[in-house]
Scaffold this active site. Structure first.
Site, PDB file in Angstrom:
ATOM      1  CB  SER A  30      -0.911   0.027   1.235  1.00 50.36           C
ATOM      2  OG  SER A  30      -1.552   1.287   1.301  1.00 50.36           O
ATOM      3  CG  LEU A  31       1.910   3.220  -3.375  1.00 48.43           C
ATOM      4  CD1 LEU A  31       1.657   3.786  -4.766  1.00 48.43           C
ATOM      5  CD2 LEU A  31       3.412   3.202  -3.093  1.00 48.43           C
ATOM      6  CB  SER A  32      -2.417   4.509   2.224  1.00 51.53           C
ATOM      7  OG  SER A  32      -3.392   4.402   1.216  1.00 51.53           O
ATOM      8  CB  THR A  35      -7.171  -1.066   0.554  1.00 50.14           C
ATOM      9  OG1 THR A  35      -7.140  -1.455  -0.809  1.00 50.14           O
ATOM     10  CG2 THR A  35      -6.139  -1.828   1.352  1.00 50.14           C
ATOM     11  CE  LYS A  51     -11.285   0.624  -1.238  1.00 53.64           C
ATOM     12  NZ  LYS A  51     -11.091   1.231  -2.552  1.00 53.64           N
ATOM     13  CG  ASP A  86     -11.717   4.826  -3.635  1.00 52.77           C
ATOM     14  OD1 ASP A  86     -10.586   5.292  -3.412  1.00 52.77           O
ATOM     15  OD2 ASP A  86     -12.064   3.687  -3.263  1.00 52.77           O
ATOM     16  N   GLY A 144     -15.073  -2.470 -17.177  1.00 51.99           N
ATOM     17  CA  GLY A 144     -15.052  -3.110 -15.861  1.00 51.99           C
ATOM     18  C   GLY A 144     -16.285  -2.729 -15.053  1.00 51.99           C
ATOM     19  CB  ALA A 145     -19.072  -4.133 -13.937  1.00 49.25           C
ATOM     20  N   GLY A 152     -15.601  -3.038  -7.948  1.00 49.39           N
ATOM     21  CA  GLY A 152     -15.767  -2.016  -6.910  1.00 49.39           C
ATOM     22  C   GLY A 152     -15.388  -0.623  -7.390  1.00 49.39           C
ATOM     23  CB  ALA A 153     -12.413   0.712  -9.113  1.00 50.78           C
TER      24      ALA A 153
END
Ligand code: NAP
Length: 277
Positions: free
Chosen positions: A14-16, A61, A65, A101, A125-126, A128-129
């Protein structure tokens, strides 16, 4: 000092923590931001621990979520509509769930000069994002949103909740919709570092009008095969780094409980990420 962290599984990459600590430093806040590996079935246990240990909040993440939607005492509009929480604030023992997000995506899209209002958008795509992306595109006034997904039923379900149209992921379907699109947003993980699968056929990009933009949510690698091909074709492109940064800026404002100097925070996050390269 206020305690913050990101939870997930896996969490090592993770970059968070890098982004958040850079922004915390830039804002002069007395916060410490770490990372905790929390297994999928342990979201509720983690929440109890976070309260006991005095966490001010945390980011979440995969795979937490969705579970946090049910566990929060209050949800923001975005978290409720998107059906996912990526930012949790704990105040007076109550749990507030937010989703940054979607806002992060929209800010990054506009920063890349890809204003969606009035536009026809092809979303790939369908998952979460894609839910966050489709919701925010429609909220921002996109004229038509088409969601193409390998599993068509999943696209249909998403489009049933929002005013969008579903289609399959076949090369000729993508080509036919691309010809009518102003913007393509990739919300699949095709081309992502660590994922073996790539787009089998990128020829749909050739059908896009010359003014079209291609926004890829992926930021690792910085330049996917999709973006490379789009750039070769002279199209406007953006990777997902801006979205990652802006969702972090909005999360930190929730943790701080006040508006901060957003441009300064984003610049600090970007500089910290550049140092990694
Ligand atoms: P997800 O829920 O697992 O969804 C993955 C999507 O990719 C699904 O639509 C899936 O289709 C599709 N897909 C996977 N393999 C495929 C293949 N071989 N062929 C065609 N389609 C395929 O994942 P997510 O959470 O939405 O994340 C999607 C991407 O967005 C990831 O790369 C993630 O890193 C990125 N992301 C970036 C940010 C940011 O801040 N920049 C934030 C969130 C996510 P099916 O439904 O058919 O399985």
């Amino acid at each position: 000092m206020k305690k913050l962290c990101v939870i997930g599984d896996p969490i090592d990459h993770s970059l968070s923590p890098i982004i958040q600590n850079a922004m915390i430093g830039a804002a002069g806040l007395d916060f410490a931001y770490g990372a905790c590996r929390v297994l999928g079935e342990e979201t509720a246990q983690w929440l109890t621990r976070a309260k006991t240990e005095g966490y001010t909040g945390f980011n979440a993440t995969m795979p937490h979520k969705q579970a946090l939607v049910k566990l929060a005492d209050e949800l923001s509009n975005d978290a409720a509509r998107i059906g996912a929480v990526n930012t949790v604030c704990i105040r007076g023992g109550r749990v507030y769930g937010h989703n940054t997000d979607g806002e992060g995506f929209l800010r990054a899209l506009r920063e890349a000069d890809m204003e969606p209002a009035g536009k026809t958008v092809l979303v790939l795509g369908a998952g979460g994002a894609a839910r966050a992306v489709v919701y925010k595109l429609i909220e921002a006034g996109a004229a038509h949103v088409v969601v193409a997904n390998r599993t068509v039923a999943r696209a249909e379900q998403l489009c049933g909740e929002f005013a969008a149209a579903a289609c399959d992921f076949a090369a000729d379907t993508l080509a036919s919709y691309a010809a009518r699109s102003d913007l393509v947003v990739n919300c699949t993980n095709l081309g992502m570092t660590g994922v073996a699968n790539q787009f089998a056929d990128l020829s749909f990009l050739e059908r896009l009008p010359a003014h079209a933009g291609v926004f890829d949510l992926i930021y690792s690698p910085r330049r996917t095969a999709l973006l490379e091909r789009a750039e070769q074709l002279g199209l406007q492109i953006s990777n997902g780094l801006g979205m990652l940064i802006w969702q972090g800026v909005y999360a930190l404002e929730h943790f701080a409980g006040e508006e901060l100097d957003e441009a300064a925070l984003a610049a600090a996050a970007r500089a910290a990420l550049e140092e990694l390269e």
